[in-house]
Design a protein around this motif. Sequence first.
Motif, PDB file in Angstrom:
ATOM      1  N   THR A   1       9.366   5.454   7.079  1.00  0.00           N
ATOM      2  CA  THR A   1       9.738   5.634   8.275  1.00  0.00           C
ATOM      3  C   THR A   1       9.623   4.520   9.245  1.00  0.00           C
ATOM      4  OG1 THR A   1       7.721   6.868   8.735  1.00  0.00           O
ATOM      5  CG2 THR A   1       9.625   8.261   8.346  1.00  0.00           C
ATOM      6  N   THR A   2       8.508   3.847   9.295  1.00  0.00           N
ATOM      7  CA  THR A   2       8.324   2.705  10.114  1.00  0.00           C
ATOM      8  C   THR A   2       9.360   1.696   9.593  1.00  0.00           C
ATOM      9  OG1 THR A   2       6.528   2.032   8.575  1.00  0.00           O
ATOM     10  CG2 THR A   2       6.098   2.830  10.742  1.00  0.00           C
ATOM     11  N   ALA A   3       9.705   1.316   8.374  1.00  0.00           N
ATOM     12  CA  ALA A   3      10.822   0.476   8.326  1.00  0.00           C
ATOM     13  C   ALA A   3      12.318   1.009   8.514  1.00  0.00           C
ATOM     14  CB  ALA A   3      10.841  -0.064   6.533  1.00  0.00           C
ATOM     15  N   VAL A   4      12.441   2.234   8.398  1.00  0.00           N
ATOM     16  CA  VAL A   4      13.750   2.750   8.463  1.00  0.00           C
ATOM     17  C   VAL A   4      14.077   3.268   9.943  1.00  0.00           C
ATOM     18  CG1 VAL A   4      15.597   4.055   7.503  1.00  0.00           C
ATOM     19  CG2 VAL A   4      13.954   3.031   6.075  1.00  0.00           C
ATOM     20  N   SER A   5      13.120   3.843  10.349  1.00  0.00           N
ATOM     21  CA  SER A   5      13.712   4.487  11.664  1.00  0.00           C
ATOM     22  C   SER A   5      14.202   3.712  12.906  1.00  0.00           C
ATOM     23  CB  SER A   5      12.340   5.075  12.314  1.00  0.00           C
ATOM     24  OG  SER A   5      11.371   4.348  12.568  1.00  0.00           O
TER      25      SER A   5
ATOM     26  N   SER B   1       0.677  -1.190  -0.095  1.00  0.00           N
ATOM     27  CA  SER B   1      -0.016  -0.094  -0.171  1.00  0.00           C
ATOM     28  C   SER B   1       0.674   1.249  -0.084  1.00  0.00           C
ATOM     29  CB  SER B   1      -0.979   0.150   1.131  1.00  0.00           C
ATOM     30  OG  SER B   1      -1.882  -0.903   1.132  1.00  0.00           O
ATOM     31  N   ALA B   2       1.804   1.297   0.909  1.00  0.00           N
ATOM     32  CA  ALA B   2       2.838   2.412   0.712  1.00  0.00           C
ATOM     33  C   ALA B   2       3.380   2.772  -0.438  1.00  0.00           C
ATOM     34  CB  ALA B   2       3.684   2.132   1.942  1.00  0.00           C
TER      35      ALA B   2
ATOM     36  N   GLY C   1       7.456   5.064  17.023  1.00  0.00           N
ATOM     37  CA  GLY C   1       8.030   5.645  15.817  1.00  0.00           C
ATOM     38  C   GLY C   1       6.965   5.688  14.716  1.00  0.00           C
ATOM     39  N   VAL C   2       5.754   5.986  14.886  1.00  0.00           N
ATOM     40  CA  VAL C   2       4.675   6.069  13.750  1.00  0.00           C
ATOM     41  C   VAL C   2       4.354   7.541  14.285  1.00  0.00           C
ATOM     42  CG1 VAL C   2       4.217   3.950  13.379  1.00  0.00           C
ATOM     43  CG2 VAL C   2       2.657   5.052  14.779  1.00  0.00           C
ATOM     44  N   TYR C   3       3.784   8.305  13.203  1.00  0.00           N
ATOM     45  CA  TYR C   3       3.323   9.618  13.466  1.00  0.00           C
ATOM     46  C   TYR C   3       1.920   9.597  14.079  1.00  0.00           C
ATOM     47  CZ  TYR C   3       7.059  11.497  10.847  1.00  0.00           C
ATOM     48  OH  TYR C   3       8.404  12.003  10.173  1.00  0.00           O
ATOM     49  N   PRO C   4       1.684  10.516  15.016  1.00  0.00           N
ATOM     50  CA  PRO C   4       0.168  10.723  15.787  1.00  0.00           C
ATOM     51  C   PRO C   4      -0.265  11.624  14.499  1.00  0.00           C
ATOM     52  CG  PRO C   4       2.063  12.264  16.675  1.00  0.00           C
ATOM     53  CD  PRO C   4       2.710  11.128  15.649  1.00  0.00           C
TER      54      PRO C   4
ATOM     55  N   VAL D   1      12.535  -5.427   3.611  1.00  0.00           N
ATOM     56  CA  VAL D   1      13.710  -6.158   2.957  1.00  0.00           C
ATOM     57  C   VAL D   1      14.810  -5.037   2.381  1.00  0.00           C
ATOM     58  CG1 VAL D   1      14.494  -7.555   1.240  1.00  0.00           C
ATOM     59  CG2 VAL D   1      12.723  -8.268   2.399  1.00  0.00           C
ATOM     60  N   MET D   2      14.146  -4.155   1.970  1.00  0.00           N
ATOM     61  CA  MET D   2      14.966  -2.929   1.410  1.00  0.00           C
ATOM     62  C   MET D   2      15.882  -2.138   2.521  1.00  0.00           C
ATOM     63  SD  MET D   2      12.152  -1.210  -0.963  1.00  0.00           S
ATOM     64  CE  MET D   2      12.896   0.448  -1.127  1.00  0.00           C
ATOM     65  N   ALA D   3      15.082  -2.233   3.725  1.00  0.00           N
ATOM     66  CA  ALA D   3      15.747  -1.777   4.970  1.00  0.00           C
ATOM     67  C   ALA D   3      16.816  -2.346   5.248  1.00  0.00           C
ATOM     68  CB  ALA D   3      14.827  -1.378   6.100  1.00  0.00           C
ATOM     69  N   THR D   4      16.869  -3.721   5.364  1.00  0.00           N
ATOM     70  CA  THR D   4      17.967  -4.688   5.695  1.00  0.00           C
ATOM     71  C   THR D   4      18.964  -4.483   4.873  1.00  0.00           C
ATOM     72  OG1 THR D   4      16.157  -6.393   6.509  1.00  0.00           O
ATOM     73  CG2 THR D   4      18.600  -6.907   5.893  1.00  0.00           C
ATOM     74  N   LYS D   5      18.668  -4.442   3.415  1.00  0.00           N
ATOM     75  CA  LYS D   5      19.727  -4.405   2.679  1.00  0.00           C
ATOM     76  C   LYS D   5      20.544  -2.855   2.559  1.00  0.00           C
ATOM     77  CE  LYS D   5      18.129  -7.584  -0.906  1.00  0.00           C
ATOM     78  NZ  LYS D   5      17.642  -7.977  -2.429  1.00  0.00           N
ATOM     79  N   LEU D   6      19.622  -2.026   3.109  1.00  0.00           N
ATOM     80  CA  LEU D   6      20.123  -0.605   3.221  1.00  0.00           C
ATOM     81  C   LEU D   6      21.081  -0.554   4.398  1.00  0.00           C
ATOM     82  CD1 LEU D   6      19.518   2.174   2.194  1.00  0.00           C
ATOM     83  CD2 LEU D   6      17.811   2.399   4.022  1.00  0.00           C
ATOM     84  N   GLN D   7      20.726  -1.239   5.529  1.00  0.00           N
ATOM     85  CA  GLN D   7      21.455  -1.092   6.854  1.00  0.00           C
ATOM     86  C   GLN D   7      22.963  -2.121   6.545  1.00  0.00           C
ATOM     87  OE1 GLN D   7      19.662  -3.481   9.769  1.00  0.00           O
ATOM     88  NE2 GLN D   7      21.203  -2.774  11.518  1.00  0.00           N
ATOM     89  N   THR D   8      22.766  -3.220   5.496  1.00  0.00           N
ATOM     90  CA  THR D   8      24.095  -4.023   5.281  1.00  0.00           C
ATOM     91  C   THR D   8      24.938  -3.247   4.177  1.00  0.00           C
ATOM     92  OG1 THR D   8      23.028  -5.313   3.754  1.00  0.00           O
ATOM     93  CG2 THR D   8      22.981  -5.997   6.197  1.00  0.00           C
ATOM     94  N   GLY D   9      24.228  -2.284   3.525  1.00  0.00           N
ATOM     95  CA  GLY D   9      25.180  -1.773   2.381  1.00  0.00           C
ATOM     96  C   GLY D   9      25.141  -2.651   0.979  1.00  0.00           C
TER      97      GLY D   9
END
Length: 318
Positions: free
Chosen positions: A207-211, A151-152, A268-271, A189-197
């Motif tokens: 933001t919920t995946a990366v914060s 959805s995002a 970590g989610v926006y009110p 999955v993208m955030a995991t690959k982002l973290q490892t490079g």
Amino acid sequence: MIAAAEKEGQIVVYGDPFTVPLLLKAFSAKYPKIKVTSATGDGWQIYNRFVAENAANRPLMDVMYQAEDTVITAKTSGYLANFTSSEAGSLTKLGLPAGGGYVRGNGNLIMFAYNHEAMAKKPLPKDWTDYINPPAEWEGLGAMSNPGSSSATFATVAALYQTFGAEKGGAILKGFRSAKGELNPSMGVMATKLQTGERPLDFFNITTAVSGIIAKGAPVTMAVPASGGVAQFNAIGISAKAPNPNAARLLADFALTAEMQTVFSEAGVYPVRTGVASPKGLPVLTEVKLMDLDLEKALKDRETILNWWATSTGFSYR
């Protein structure tokens, strides 16, 4: 309403796997006489389950709390009661959808994300249009997810379509693909690959995946594109055939209280309530430049937008 809800004694909630458990934990602590049952997972799978139960005349769900596109679809299909929260007067303008009938429960922000250590000596994107002619240094570094299942991601692709038009927006997507950007199954999955490079330059992420990985010390930065980020929301709808309508309204209103909105922000989610701060370390949603997104119109154009995305990227959304 509390007495009537406690007399019903139970509630069934379907929805988002991150925020629904937070909501039900706090609700159960406040209203221990009401038994809560939930089903969480992929938004469209949950939606299809809800529709199938209604078609079989066996409605089980009272409250839907998940991605706004599924709630809008449920509303326009006649599956939801017309709901106006008693907390509506305390919400920001982002908490109240133009069409009414449901409310937004929390927000997320979608923007650029990159591993700043891996990208240290490489140019960084400043705007979506930078992808029309991507630098050679970006080859093989980018990733995005599937708008047919996320959805995002659909909200982001639809915002590109509505903001830049089919031709210019298509050039952005083609540029991403020309730099050998890959398709990942989810933003997590993208955030995991982002973290490892492994893939240090996300076309966008949420933001919920990366914060969470940033909070744990990952060398990751999120940045709002010059043309704007995308706000995406979880929404609250009450079933037109809710077996426990009073408990449903009590929970829907509780989700919007200062108490619950603070829990969301701390997670970590926006009110969406005035007077509750944005999550620590994230930009203030009401102050960020956002691309225009008419989500109801985008849903009417869903097949057109998905086919446009597939043609532009060469990926399949099915």
